[in-house]
Design a protein around this motif. Structure first.
Motif, PDB file in Angstrom:
ATOM      1  N   TYR A 109       0.851  -1.190   0.000  1.00  0.00           N
ATOM      2  CA  TYR A 109       0.000   0.000   0.000  1.00  0.00           C
ATOM      3  C   TYR A 109       0.882   1.233   0.000  1.00  0.00           C
ATOM      4  O   TYR A 109       1.823   1.340   0.779  1.00  0.00           O
ATOM      5  N   TYR A 194      -2.861 -12.720   9.705  1.00  0.00           N
ATOM      6  CA  TYR A 194      -2.515 -11.493   8.985  1.00  0.00           C
ATOM      7  C   TYR A 194      -1.458 -10.708   9.751  1.00  0.00           C
ATOM      8  O   TYR A 194      -1.466 -10.664  10.993  1.00  0.00           O
ATOM      9  N   GLN A 195      -0.552 -10.093   8.987  1.00  0.00           N
ATOM     10  CA  GLN A 195       0.481  -9.276   9.597  1.00  0.00           C
ATOM     11  C   GLN A 195       0.753  -8.093   8.664  1.00  0.00           C
ATOM     12  O   GLN A 195       0.525  -8.185   7.452  1.00  0.00           O
ATOM     13  N   THR A 196       1.200  -6.994   9.236  1.00  0.00           N
ATOM     14  CA  THR A 196       1.580  -5.842   8.404  1.00  0.00           C
ATOM     15  C   THR A 196       2.978  -5.382   8.802  1.00  0.00           C
ATOM     16  O   THR A 196       3.465  -5.684   9.902  1.00  0.00           O
TER      17      THR A 196
ATOM     18  N   TYR B 159      -7.227 -13.442  11.938  1.00  0.00           N
ATOM     19  CA  TYR B 159      -7.136 -12.096  12.537  1.00  0.00           C
ATOM     20  C   TYR B 159      -6.725 -12.242  13.998  1.00  0.00           C
ATOM     21  O   TYR B 159      -7.519 -12.711  14.819  1.00  0.00           O
ATOM     22  N   ALA B 180      -4.375  -6.921  12.375  1.00  0.00           N
ATOM     23  CA  ALA B 180      -3.219  -7.771  12.093  1.00  0.00           C
ATOM     24  C   ALA B 180      -2.422  -7.954  13.378  1.00  0.00           C
ATOM     25  O   ALA B 180      -2.669  -7.262  14.372  1.00  0.00           O
ATOM     26  N   SER B 182       0.411  -6.907  13.995  1.00  0.00           N
ATOM     27  CA  SER B 182       1.120  -5.671  14.316  1.00  0.00           C
ATOM     28  C   SER B 182       0.217  -4.664  15.026  1.00  0.00           C
ATOM     29  O   SER B 182       0.693  -3.655  15.526  1.00  0.00           O
ATOM     30  N   LYS B 184      -2.322  -3.198  13.395  1.00  0.00           N
ATOM     31  CA  LYS B 184      -2.925  -2.368  12.340  1.00  0.00           C
ATOM     32  C   LYS B 184      -4.310  -2.907  11.975  1.00  0.00           C
ATOM     33  O   LYS B 184      -4.473  -4.122  11.823  1.00  0.00           O
ATOM     34  N   LEU B 186      -7.220  -4.040   9.740  1.00  0.00           N
ATOM     35  CA  LEU B 186      -7.259  -4.528   8.362  1.00  0.00           C
ATOM     36  C   LEU B 186      -8.652  -4.469   7.749  1.00  0.00           C
ATOM     37  O   LEU B 186      -8.797  -4.303   6.547  1.00  0.00           O
ATOM     38  N   ASP B 210     -11.483  -1.825   3.800  1.00  0.00           N
ATOM     39  CA  ASP B 210     -10.091  -2.076   4.169  1.00  0.00           C
ATOM     40  C   ASP B 210      -9.481  -0.716   4.493  1.00  0.00           C
ATOM     41  O   ASP B 210      -9.285   0.101   3.591  1.00  0.00           O
ATOM     42  N   LEU B 212      -6.613   0.253   5.041  1.00  0.00           N
ATOM     43  CA  LEU B 212      -5.337   0.560   4.389  1.00  0.00           C
ATOM     44  C   LEU B 212      -5.548   1.066   2.965  1.00  0.00           C
ATOM     45  O   LEU B 212      -4.690   1.721   2.401  1.00  0.00           O
ATOM     46  N   LYS B 213      -6.688   0.702   2.399  1.00  0.00           N
ATOM     47  CA  LYS B 213      -6.993   1.124   1.026  1.00  0.00           C
ATOM     48  C   LYS B 213      -7.944   2.305   1.070  1.00  0.00           C
ATOM     49  O   LYS B 213      -8.887   2.295   1.847  1.00  0.00           O
ATOM     50  N   LYS B 214      -7.694   3.258   0.180  1.00  0.00           N
ATOM     51  CA  LYS B 214      -8.632   4.369   0.093  1.00  0.00           C
ATOM     52  C   LYS B 214      -9.684   4.013  -0.959  1.00  0.00           C
ATOM     53  O   LYS B 214      -9.445   3.195  -1.840  1.00  0.00           O
ATOM     54  N   ASN B 215     -10.815   4.625  -0.870  1.00  0.00           N
ATOM     55  CA  ASN B 215     -11.880   4.491  -1.869  1.00  0.00           C
ATOM     56  C   ASN B 215     -12.275   3.039  -2.134  1.00  0.00           C
ATOM     57  O   ASN B 215     -12.395   2.624  -3.277  1.00  0.00           O
TER      58      ASN B 215
END
Lengths: 427, 243
Positions: A109, A194-196, B159, B180, B182, B184, B186, B210, B212-215
């Motif tokens: 991303y 899932y991991q980022t 998850y 996630a 980390s 973050k 998702l 999501d 992390l994704k826009k639009n």
């Protein structure tokens, strides 16, 4: 009859009919030059694609778990090499340059854009022994090669452009102190969670391999191992063999080195790793058929002009036979004459072919505009360069002479079958 | 004296509050009680930077969790997905071929949506996978909800952390966030509409995005809903899949 007389007669005939000799020689020369040019071109594409595949994509061969290979389309992290370091030791003892890697699927991303990529965890210390990403010509200005244990990534130029990274700003910023773009990677760990990972783009590479530039990102192996929970295992070990050695023989040798291990391993060559080897063989066969067709077209042209040359001299043949010259001597004179035409055509064709090939080797032909990002299977961009292929040059040279002799044999035989009186009356 | 009375009253109220308080596990159990056999017509609207695609399908689910999905939109008309326990089978009418999805292929997205085939196979019960803690109460879209934080019990759970907002009255999701390892986020899911049919609360309009994704957004709409039906086992068979 003396051979010297026949050769002298053939030689005189060559220059008596200068226009015909020139036209026939040109036909041969064009055929041979075209043959050399196309062959050099095709071989050049194949050779460059092979080099770009080995240097940037696969190495000469890779060792991996057999099930991983079977399910390679999904890059399954469950099927891995669990003792890569001991395997690397064995390869080192056998003087085989090798490096371990972890290949996994990830989504990258950047701003509003995201792309599905193949991410590779590479060991910055050893990857250069097999692959060529440390080359300054490959990295864009202001790029810095990966360093171990840092959350950073190297990506291809095409991927950077597709993500919307400002490359002008990237190449003008300082590699150490300048602002580096940050991207987010999303992926699944070895166990499936899932991991980022937030990574700094420290390098953008522009290899001659479009597949690598388009959809590959590279992060340090230790970081990949940690976030993917690999516990020291890797997905593959890539090796580099000297180019003059037979890859299949080396693969057998490597497989024998690990024949007694408990793991179910497989060793695959670069052809298998880069795609379906049958497709590559198919392409190669297609090229050979293409070259054969060029030869056939040239041969038809030569036969046509030689056929005319024999038939316009049937009265002359009749006169020589009436004066007592043996059929075998007349045929020999024709064959020598054809060999002479073949020799002139081959020398000229070889020279033109060599000049064309020289320009193709040095400058190549740029089809970038025409092809754009079209994928035609070979790992090259739109600039097609040729390679020198002495074997083809010698073959084409000899073929030019031999085919001229063979082609002239048939019309001369037909003329010699005619009665002397019939020959003399021939219009 | 007044002080004593106040103290006793407060302690009694706190004790009563403790007795009546619901636990996170009970909330999850009540949530799962809303599961059952179901028939519905569904629509998925997938929006990304390229625009919006709409897919529609008929959905049939047995009480034990087997599921059949048949696409009805033009592009995928006749394509079917069958879930039998933990197995996923796809049927493509043009090729007249059944594909058994297994291993890594289950991670693929269903028709480009934010759902994966793996999401369809989640047969393992929530309580087996997560340790849930009730973190309080919050209003979502004006509805009072329990806020439950669920942490994965093992590292193979897709998850590692989820936060759920469960409607206090209907015991159905109003909102969910998936994270996630980390930390973050998702996925973020909002349930805009819940219908009560035969005493069961079923979310019928969901939006998933999501972060992390826009639009991007996936909208899931359920219509013509029927629950607690007697559906014969033969509906969930490979023969029915290729029929």
């Amino acid at each position: 009859m003396r051979k010297g007389f026949i050769i002298s007669l053939a030689f005189k005939n060559l220059f008596r009919y200068t226009r015909r000799t020139i036209i026939t020689s040109i036909a041969i020369a064009v055929g041979i030059a075209f043959f050399i040019w196309i062959d050099g071109w095709m071989k050049g594409i194949e050779k460059e694609s092979e080099r770009n595949t080995i240097q940037y994509e696969t190495g000469s061969a890779q060792i991996m778990d057999r099930t991983y290979w079977d399910e390679r389309d999904f890059l399954p992290l469950r099927f891995t090499l669990n003792h890569p370091d001991s395997m690397l030791e064995v390869l080192k003892e056998n003087n085989i340059p090798a490096t371990k890697r972890i290949t996994f699927s990830a989504e990258v991303y950047f701003g509003d854009v995201s792309k599905q990529i193949k991410c590779i965890g590479i060991n910055p210390e050893t990857d250069n022994a097999v692959f060529n990403f440390k080359d300054e010509k490959v990295l864009l200005p202001s790029s810095r090669y990966l360093r171990a244990n840092r959350d950073e990534i190297m990506i291809g130029r095409d991927l950077a452009e597709n993500l919307g990274i400002d490359l002008d700003a990237f190449i003008t910023a300082d590699s150490e102190t300048g602002t580096r773009p940050e991207a987010e990677l999303k992926f699944r760990t070895r166990l499936g969670a899932y991991q980022t990972l937030t990574v700094k783009v420290v390098a953008v590479y522009n290899t001659p391999n479009p597949v690598i530039n388009k959809a590959i990102g590279m992060i340090p192996l230790d970081i990949a191992s940690s976030v993917l929970e690999m516990n020291g295992s890797v997905t593959e070990i890539a090796m580099l063999f000297p180019p003059w050695e037979d890859v299949n023989e080396r693969i057998k040798g490597v497989a024998a080195l690990f024949a007694n291990t408990k793991d179910d391993l497989t060793v695959m060559d670069w052809k298998n790793l880069s795609g379906n080897p049958n497709i590559m063989e198919g392409k190669s066969k297609f090229l050979n058929i293409f070259l054969f067709l060029i030869f056939v077209i040239a041969a038809v042209g030569i036969s046509n002009t030689l056929l005319m040359a024999v038939f316009e001299r049937i009265r002359e043949i009749g006169m020589m036979r009436a004066l007592g010259m043996k059929d075998s001597s007349i045929r020999l004179a024709f064959l020598f004459e054809s060999a002479g035409i073949g020799l002139i055509g081959s020398v000229v064709g070889l020279a033109i072919g060599a000049v064309l090939n020289y320009f193709m080797v040095t400058y190549g032909l740029d089809f970038t505009e025409l092809m754009g990002s079209m994928d035609f299977g070979y790992r090259i961009y739109g600039v097609f360069r040729a390679t020198w292929n002495p074997q083809t040059m010698v073959t084409a040279f000899l073929l030019g002479i031999i085919s001229s002799i063979i082609i002239s044999f048939l019309p001369s035989s037909r003329a010699l079958k005619m009665e002397v009186t019939e020959c003399l009356r021939y219009q | 004296m007044l002080k004593k009375i106040f103290l006793i009253t407060m302690m009694t109220l706190l004790a009563l509050e403790g007795l009546s308080a619901i636990t996170a596990d009970e909330i999850i159990k009540r949530l799962e009680q809303n599961e059952g056999s179901m028939e519905a017509s569904c629509t998925i609207q997938i929006t990304d930077s390229l625009g919006t695609k709409t897919k529609s399908f008929n959905y049939t689910k047995s009480a034990k969790g087997d599921m059949m999905l048949e696409f009805t939109n033009i592009e995928e008309k006749g394509q079917k997905i069958l879930r039998l326990e933990d197995e996923i089978y796809l049927y493509f009418p043009d090729a007249e071929e059944i594909i058994h999805l297994q291993g890594e292929s289950l991670k693929d997205s269903v028709m480009g949506s934010d759902f994966s085939y793996e999401d369809l196979t989640k047969e393992n019960k929530f309580e087996n996978k997560y340790r849930a803690v009730l973190e309080g109460e919050e209003d979502i879209d004006g509805f009072p909800c329990y806020k439950v934080v669920a942490t994965a019990k093992s590292r193979d759970v897709v998850y590692p952390k989820q936060i759920l907002w469960v409607d206090k009255k209907l015991f159905a999701y109003r909102k969910a966030e998936m994270f996630a390892g980390s930390g973050k986020m998702l996925k973020e899911m909002f349930v805009r509409e819940i219908k009560v049919v035969s005493g069961k609360s079923v979310p019928t309009y969901m939006e998933m995005r999501d972060p992390l994704k826009k639009n991007n957004k996936t909208v899931f709409i359920i219509k013509n809903l029927k629950v607690d039906m007697d559906i014969p086992d033969s509906v969930f068979s490979l023969e029915e899949l290729s029929w």
